[in-house]
Design a protein around this motif. Sequence first.
Motif, PDB file in Angstrom:
ATOM      1  N   TRP A  56       0.831  -1.200   0.000  1.00 49.17           N
ATOM      2  CA  TRP A  56       0.000   0.000   0.000  1.00 49.17           C
ATOM      3  C   TRP A  56       0.869   1.255   0.000  1.00 49.17           C
ATOM      4  CZ3 TRP A  56      -4.647   1.025  -1.427  1.00 49.17           C
ATOM      5  CH2 TRP A  56      -5.624   0.047  -1.390  1.00 49.17           C
ATOM      6  N   PHE A  57       1.918   1.245   0.809  1.00 49.70           N
ATOM      7  CA  PHE A  57       2.833   2.393   0.853  1.00 49.70           C
ATOM      8  C   PHE A  57       3.404   2.680  -0.530  1.00 49.70           C
ATOM      9  CE2 PHE A  57       7.278   3.837   1.161  1.00 49.70           C
ATOM     10  CZ  PHE A  57       7.065   5.091   1.700  1.00 49.70           C
ATOM     11  N   LEU A  58       3.918   1.640  -1.188  1.00 49.54           N
ATOM     12  CA  LEU A  58       4.519   1.826  -2.515  1.00 49.54           C
ATOM     13  C   LEU A  58       3.502   2.243  -3.564  1.00 49.54           C
ATOM     14  CD1 LEU A  58       7.007  -1.183  -2.557  1.00 49.54           C
ATOM     15  CD2 LEU A  58       7.560   1.247  -2.377  1.00 49.54           C
ATOM     16  N   VAL A  59       2.367   1.565  -3.605  1.00 47.99           N
ATOM     17  CA  VAL A  59       1.356   1.851  -4.630  1.00 47.99           C
ATOM     18  C   VAL A  59       0.808   3.273  -4.478  1.00 47.99           C
ATOM     19  CG1 VAL A  59      -0.965   1.236  -5.426  1.00 47.99           C
ATOM     20  CG2 VAL A  59       0.737  -0.546  -5.046  1.00 47.99           C
ATOM     21  N   VAL A  60       0.445   3.655  -3.261  1.00 53.54           N
ATOM     22  CA  VAL A  60      -0.133   4.988  -3.057  1.00 53.54           C
ATOM     23  C   VAL A  60       0.917   6.074  -3.297  1.00 53.54           C
ATOM     24  CG1 VAL A  60      -1.165   6.536  -1.342  1.00 53.54           C
ATOM     25  CG2 VAL A  60      -1.977   4.180  -1.560  1.00 53.54           C
ATOM     26  N   SER A  61       2.147   5.849  -2.855  1.00 58.21           N
ATOM     27  CA  SER A  61       3.207   6.839  -3.076  1.00 58.21           C
ATOM     28  C   SER A  61       3.463   7.054  -4.555  1.00 58.21           C
ATOM     29  CB  SER A  61       4.511   6.392  -2.394  1.00 58.21           C
ATOM     30  OG  SER A  61       4.367   6.354  -1.007  1.00 58.21           O
ATOM     31  N   VAL A  62       3.612   5.973  -5.293  1.00 56.85           N
ATOM     32  CA  VAL A  62       3.882   6.076  -6.731  1.00 56.85           C
ATOM     33  C   VAL A  62       2.688   6.686  -7.461  1.00 56.85           C
ATOM     34  CG1 VAL A  62       4.282   4.721  -8.840  1.00 56.85           C
ATOM     35  CG2 VAL A  62       5.611   4.255  -6.771  1.00 56.85           C
ATOM     36  N   ALA A  63       1.476   6.271  -7.094  1.00 54.95           N
ATOM     37  CA  ALA A  63       0.279   6.821  -7.747  1.00 54.95           C
ATOM     38  C   ALA A  63       0.143   8.318  -7.464  1.00 54.95           C
ATOM     39  CB  ALA A  63      -0.964   6.073  -7.273  1.00 54.95           C
ATOM     40  N   ALA A  64       0.356   8.709  -6.226  1.00 56.67           N
ATOM     41  CA  ALA A  64       0.261  10.134  -5.879  1.00 56.67           C
ATOM     42  C   ALA A  64       1.322  10.936  -6.614  1.00 56.67           C
ATOM     43  CB  ALA A  64       0.393  10.321  -4.364  1.00 56.67           C
ATOM     44  N   LEU A  65       2.508  10.389  -6.687  1.00 55.78           N
ATOM     45  CA  LEU A  65       3.597  11.063  -7.402  1.00 55.78           C
ATOM     46  C   LEU A  65       3.274  11.187  -8.884  1.00 55.78           C
ATOM     47  CD1 LEU A  65       6.504  12.180  -7.210  1.00 55.78           C
ATOM     48  CD2 LEU A  65       7.309   9.881  -7.646  1.00 55.78           C
ATOM     49  N   ALA A  66       2.824  10.110  -9.486  1.00 57.18           N
ATOM     50  CA  ALA A  66       2.535  10.109 -10.926  1.00 57.18           C
ATOM     51  C   ALA A  66       1.387  11.038 -11.284  1.00 57.18           C
ATOM     52  CB  ALA A  66       2.228   8.686 -11.390  1.00 57.18           C
ATOM     53  N   VAL A  67       0.379  11.105 -10.441  1.00 58.20           N
ATOM     54  CA  VAL A  67      -0.804  11.907 -10.752  1.00 58.20           C
ATOM     55  C   VAL A  67      -0.577  13.391 -10.472  1.00 58.20           C
ATOM     56  CG1 VAL A  67      -3.195  12.333 -10.059  1.00 58.20           C
ATOM     57  CG2 VAL A  67      -2.416  10.009 -10.452  1.00 58.20           C
ATOM     58  N   THR A  68       0.044  13.700  -9.354  1.00 58.44           N
ATOM     59  CA  THR A  68       0.113  15.110  -8.954  1.00 58.44           C
ATOM     60  C   THR A  68       1.395  15.830  -9.330  1.00 58.44           C
ATOM     61  OG1 THR A  68       0.968  14.529  -6.770  1.00 58.44           O
ATOM     62  CG2 THR A  68      -1.430  14.739  -6.998  1.00 58.44           C
ATOM     63  N   ARG A  69       2.500  15.143  -9.490  1.00 56.22           N
ATOM     64  CA  ARG A  69       3.780  15.813  -9.761  1.00 56.22           C
ATOM     65  C   ARG A  69       3.733  16.682 -11.015  1.00 56.22           C
ATOM     66  NH1 ARG A  69       8.411  17.720  -8.043  1.00 56.22           N
ATOM     67  NH2 ARG A  69      10.264  17.254  -9.245  1.00 56.22           N
ATOM     68  N   PRO A  70       3.234  16.196 -12.149  1.00 47.04           N
ATOM     69  CA  PRO A  70       3.191  17.068 -13.330  1.00 47.04           C
ATOM     70  C   PRO A  70       2.355  18.336 -13.093  1.00 47.04           C
ATOM     71  CG  PRO A  70       2.807  14.788 -13.960  1.00 47.04           C
ATOM     72  CD  PRO A  70       2.787  14.842 -12.468  1.00 47.04           C
ATOM     73  N   LEU A  71       1.242  18.199 -12.384  1.00 48.76           N
ATOM     74  CA  LEU A  71       0.400  19.367 -12.102  1.00 48.76           C
ATOM     75  C   LEU A  71       1.100  20.338 -11.170  1.00 48.76           C
ATOM     76  CD1 LEU A  71      -3.030  17.578 -11.577  1.00 48.76           C
ATOM     77  CD2 LEU A  71      -2.291  18.903 -13.559  1.00 48.76           C
ATOM     78  N   VAL A  72       1.709  19.812 -10.128  1.00 48.36           N
ATOM     79  CA  VAL A  72       2.413  20.660  -9.168  1.00 48.36           C
ATOM     80  C   VAL A  72       3.569  21.370  -9.856  1.00 48.36           C
ATOM     81  CG1 VAL A  72       3.876  20.591  -7.103  1.00 48.36           C
ATOM     82  CG2 VAL A  72       1.730  19.333  -7.151  1.00 48.36           C
ATOM     83  N   LYS A  73       4.321  20.643 -10.656  1.00 47.27           N
ATOM     84  CA  LYS A  73       5.466  21.230 -11.357  1.00 47.27           C
ATOM     85  C   LYS A  73       5.011  22.359 -12.279  1.00 47.27           C
ATOM     86  CE  LYS A  73       9.638  19.574 -13.574  1.00 47.27           C
ATOM     87  NZ  LYS A  73      10.296  18.442 -14.187  1.00 47.27           N
ATOM     88  N   LYS A  74       3.889  22.161 -12.938  1.00 50.82           N
ATOM     89  CA  LYS A  74       3.374  23.164 -13.870  1.00 50.82           C
ATOM     90  C   LYS A  74       2.961  24.436 -13.140  1.00 50.82           C
ATOM     91  CE  LYS A  74      -0.356  23.910 -17.169  1.00 50.82           C
ATOM     92  NZ  LYS A  74      -1.531  23.316 -17.803  1.00 50.82           N
ATOM     93  N   TYR A  75       2.256  24.296 -12.026  1.00 52.73           N
ATOM     94  CA  TYR A  75       1.717  25.465 -11.350  1.00 52.73           C
ATOM     95  C   TYR A  75       2.687  26.110 -10.373  1.00 52.73           C
ATOM     96  CZ  TYR A  75      -2.662  24.370 -13.549  1.00 52.73           C
ATOM     97  OH  TYR A  75      -3.618  24.118 -14.486  1.00 52.73           O
ATOM     98  N   VAL A  76       3.569  25.346  -9.774  1.00 51.98           N
ATOM     99  CA  VAL A  76       4.525  25.924  -8.828  1.00 51.98           C
ATOM    100  C   VAL A  76       5.581  26.730  -9.570  1.00 51.98           C
ATOM    101  CG1 VAL A  76       6.342  25.362  -7.169  1.00 51.98           C
ATOM    102  CG2 VAL A  76       4.135  24.242  -7.018  1.00 51.98           C
TER     103      VAL A  76
END
Length: 159
Positions: A56-76
């Motif tokens: 669960w730790f690995l799956v949720v971490s990777v999923a959160a990273l994959a989904v939100t990182r591009p958006l965060v990088k774009k807006y930050v």
Amino acid sequence: MVENPNMALIWLLAVIVLLVVEGLVPGLISIWFALGALAALLAALFHAPVWLQLLWFLVVSVAALAVTRPLVKKYVNSRVKPTNADMLIGKECVVTERIDNLHGTGATAVGGKTWTARMEEDGQTAEIGEVLSILRIDGVKLIVCRQEAATVRAPLSGR
């Protein structure tokens, strides 16, 4: 597999440490792993085996990273705005102090202001009174070239 009653405490500490690190370090570094640790904490509270908690730790971490990182990088990073100095690029300037990259000398006047200037190519020099074109700004220095060189370069650089 024997369940470990201390895993919930370990995951809780991991969430806290990761959130503290996130708060102390500029930029987003560990928020995704804090979410993964939270998911693992929930799994531990429901008495899931340790291997499932880790999954669960690995799956949720990777999923959160994959989904939100591009958006965060774009807006930050989107807050970078051109300065007034960027308006000088492509304009002409007049040499007020001989430009010689090898000796680290040179100044130009443009828009009523004096700027430190360097030639684009190290072997070139420019004499007082010569009119040059501004190619770019490097720190607080104008990078300049002769107008013929700027004209040849313009179609290639999109200017």
